[in-house]
Design a protein around this motif. Sequence first.
Motif, PDB file in Angstrom:
ATOM      1  N   SER A   5       0.835  -1.193   0.000  1.00  0.00           N
ATOM      2  CA  SER A   5       0.000   0.000   0.000  1.00  0.00           C
ATOM      3  C   SER A   5       0.874   1.249   0.000  1.00  0.00           C
ATOM      4  N   LYS A   6       0.290   2.362  -0.438  1.00  0.00           N
ATOM      5  CA  LYS A   6       1.013   3.632  -0.422  1.00  0.00           C
ATOM      6  C   LYS A   6       1.334   4.082   1.000  1.00  0.00           C
ATOM      7  N   ASP A   7       0.591   3.533   1.981  1.00  0.00           N
ATOM      8  CA  ASP A   7       0.832   3.888   3.378  1.00  0.00           C
ATOM      9  C   ASP A   7       2.080   3.206   3.934  1.00  0.00           C
ATOM     10  N   ILE A   8       2.627   2.257   3.214  1.00  0.00           N
ATOM     11  CA  ILE A   8       3.816   1.531   3.668  1.00  0.00           C
ATOM     12  C   ILE A   8       5.052   2.199   3.077  1.00  0.00           C
ATOM     13  N   LYS A   9       5.841   2.804   3.951  1.00  0.00           N
ATOM     14  CA  LYS A   9       7.018   3.557   3.515  1.00  0.00           C
ATOM     15  C   LYS A   9       8.326   2.812   3.738  1.00  0.00           C
ATOM     16  N   ASN A  10       8.354   1.911   4.696  1.00  0.00           N
ATOM     17  CA  ASN A  10       9.599   1.218   5.035  1.00  0.00           C
ATOM     18  C   ASN A  10       9.283  -0.174   5.579  1.00  0.00           C
ATOM     19  N   LEU A  11      10.326  -0.887   5.957  1.00  0.00           N
ATOM     20  CA  LEU A  11      10.150  -2.271   6.416  1.00  0.00           C
ATOM     21  C   LEU A  11       9.342  -2.332   7.703  1.00  0.00           C
ATOM     22  N   GLU A  12       9.528  -1.370   8.587  1.00  0.00           N
ATOM     23  CA  GLU A  12       8.752  -1.347   9.838  1.00  0.00           C
ATOM     24  C   GLU A  12       7.265  -1.210   9.545  1.00  0.00           C
ATOM     25  N   ASP A  13       6.923  -0.342   8.592  1.00  0.00           N
ATOM     26  CA  ASP A  13       5.517  -0.197   8.200  1.00  0.00           C
ATOM     27  C   ASP A  13       4.972  -1.511   7.641  1.00  0.00           C
ATOM     28  N   LEU A  14       5.784  -2.164   6.811  1.00  0.00           N
ATOM     29  CA  LEU A  14       5.363  -3.437   6.216  1.00  0.00           C
ATOM     30  C   LEU A  14       5.163  -4.491   7.289  1.00  0.00           C
ATOM     31  N   TYR A  15       6.073  -4.512   8.266  1.00  0.00           N
ATOM     32  CA  TYR A  15       5.982  -5.479   9.366  1.00  0.00           C
ATOM     33  C   TYR A  15       4.713  -5.254  10.187  1.00  0.00           C
ATOM     34  N   GLN A  16       4.453  -4.008  10.547  1.00  0.00           N
ATOM     35  CA  GLN A  16       3.261  -3.700  11.344  1.00  0.00           C
ATOM     36  C   GLN A  16       1.985  -4.045  10.575  1.00  0.00           C
ATOM     37  N   HIS A  17       2.003  -3.779   9.284  1.00  0.00           N
ATOM     38  CA  HIS A  17       0.840  -4.140   8.465  1.00  0.00           C
ATOM     39  C   HIS A  17       0.674  -5.657   8.411  1.00  0.00           C
ATOM     40  N   GLY A  18       1.808  -6.375   8.310  1.00  0.00           N
ATOM     41  CA  GLY A  18       1.748  -7.837   8.284  1.00  0.00           C
ATOM     42  C   GLY A  18       1.179  -8.416   9.561  1.00  0.00           C
ATOM     43  N   LEU A  19       1.507  -7.802  10.690  1.00  0.00           N
ATOM     44  CA  LEU A  19       0.948  -8.256  11.973  1.00  0.00           C
ATOM     45  C   LEU A  19      -0.575  -8.104  11.979  1.00  0.00           C
ATOM     46  N   LYS A  20      -1.053  -6.989  11.475  1.00  0.00           N
ATOM     47  CA  LYS A  20      -2.502  -6.763  11.415  1.00  0.00           C
ATOM     48  C   LYS A  20      -3.175  -7.729  10.444  1.00  0.00           C
ATOM     49  N   ASP A  21      -2.462  -8.036   9.384  1.00  0.00           N
ATOM     50  CA  ASP A  21      -2.977  -8.981   8.384  1.00  0.00           C
ATOM     51  C   ASP A  21      -3.161 -10.367   9.004  1.00  0.00           C
ATOM     52  N   ILE A  22      -2.139 -10.861   9.681  1.00  0.00           N
ATOM     53  CA  ILE A  22      -2.218 -12.214  10.250  1.00  0.00           C
ATOM     54  C   ILE A  22      -3.169 -12.246  11.448  1.00  0.00           C
ATOM     55  N   TYR A  23      -3.279 -11.132  12.161  1.00  0.00           N
ATOM     56  CA  TYR A  23      -4.223 -11.067  13.290  1.00  0.00           C
ATOM     57  C   TYR A  23      -5.654 -11.187  12.775  1.00  0.00           C
ATOM     58  N   TYR A  24      -5.946 -10.490  11.696  1.00  0.00           N
ATOM     59  CA  TYR A  24      -7.260 -10.603  11.061  1.00  0.00           C
ATOM     60  C   TYR A  24      -7.492 -12.037  10.589  1.00  0.00           C
ATOM     61  N   ALA A  25      -6.466 -12.617   9.945  1.00  0.00           N
ATOM     62  CA  ALA A  25      -6.595 -13.969   9.396  1.00  0.00           C
ATOM     63  C   ALA A  25      -6.877 -14.987  10.497  1.00  0.00           C
ATOM     64  N   GLU A  26      -6.135 -14.916  11.598  1.00  0.00           N
ATOM     65  CA  GLU A  26      -6.321 -15.896  12.676  1.00  0.00           C
ATOM     66  C   GLU A  26      -7.719 -15.791  13.281  1.00  0.00           C
ATOM     67  N   ASN A  27      -8.217 -14.584  13.411  1.00  0.00           N
ATOM     68  CA  ASN A  27      -9.566 -14.416  13.957  1.00  0.00           C
ATOM     69  C   ASN A  27     -10.630 -14.949  13.006  1.00  0.00           C
ATOM     70  N   GLN A  28     -10.400 -14.794  11.709  1.00  0.00           N
ATOM     71  CA  GLN A  28     -11.342 -15.352  10.734  1.00  0.00           C
ATOM     72  C   GLN A  28     -11.302 -16.880  10.756  1.00  0.00           C
ATOM     73  N   ILE A  29     -10.129 -17.434  10.976  1.00  0.00           N
ATOM     74  CA  ILE A  29      -9.981 -18.889  11.040  1.00  0.00           C
ATOM     75  C   ILE A  29     -10.691 -19.442  12.268  1.00  0.00           C
ATOM     76  N   VAL A  30     -10.588 -18.734  13.394  1.00  0.00           N
ATOM     77  CA  VAL A  30     -11.309 -19.144  14.604  1.00  0.00           C
ATOM     78  C   VAL A  30     -12.815 -19.228  14.325  1.00  0.00           C
ATOM     79  N   LYS A  31     -13.315 -18.310  13.515  1.00  0.00           N
ATOM     80  CA  LYS A  31     -14.746 -18.304  13.185  1.00  0.00           C
ATOM     81  C   LYS A  31     -15.124 -19.410  12.205  1.00  0.00           C
TER      82      LYS A  31
END
Length: 209
Positions: A5-31
Amino acid sequence: MGLFSKDIKNLEDLYQHGLKDIYYAENQIVKSLPDMIENATNAELKRGLQHHLGETKEQVKRLEQVFALHGEQPSGTKCPAIDGIIKEGGDLMGEVEDKAVLNVGIIAAAQAVEHYEITRYGALIAWARELGHGEDATILARNLREEKAADKKLTAMAEQRLHPASARRAGRRAGAGASHPRRAKAKRRPAATHRKPAQKKKKAARRRA
């Protein structure tokens, strides 16, 4: 928001976004896992999915620990990839009438989810280490080990269903291998008889002397 995304400027941004991505995924899997458990008719598969549901709930808690290490509230970013994988599995369960075939389909759907998680965790761990987030990497590695173990168990169930005779053939080959030493001994026995003619010649020579 997509992974890139354009909001991702560096590796830290990418990492934080990845954490949110997998957090969403795990919660969807629980459902979604309860539906798989309900539709599975194979007892081993049902138990395996129930066990992994418990693991997934713990994985969500570990991710919340990672967010806490960064002083962040746990939050997810909608992920079209995991939504699509889960939807495909749900559609499959509504289309297959044969229960045995349905179990095979559920295994495949569950493995598609596992493979997605394995790739995400692998990337997150690598990024965490590069960014110096060692404690994050340790926590995430526990989730990755569980995902790999779950995938391995699903593969074993799939192979048992598709190739039920393979284990028996392996057992017969092992049994045949165990008999080889006896055959080797049997082959060595005749070698001892080759010395008998020489012994007879020596006795005849002594009598002539």
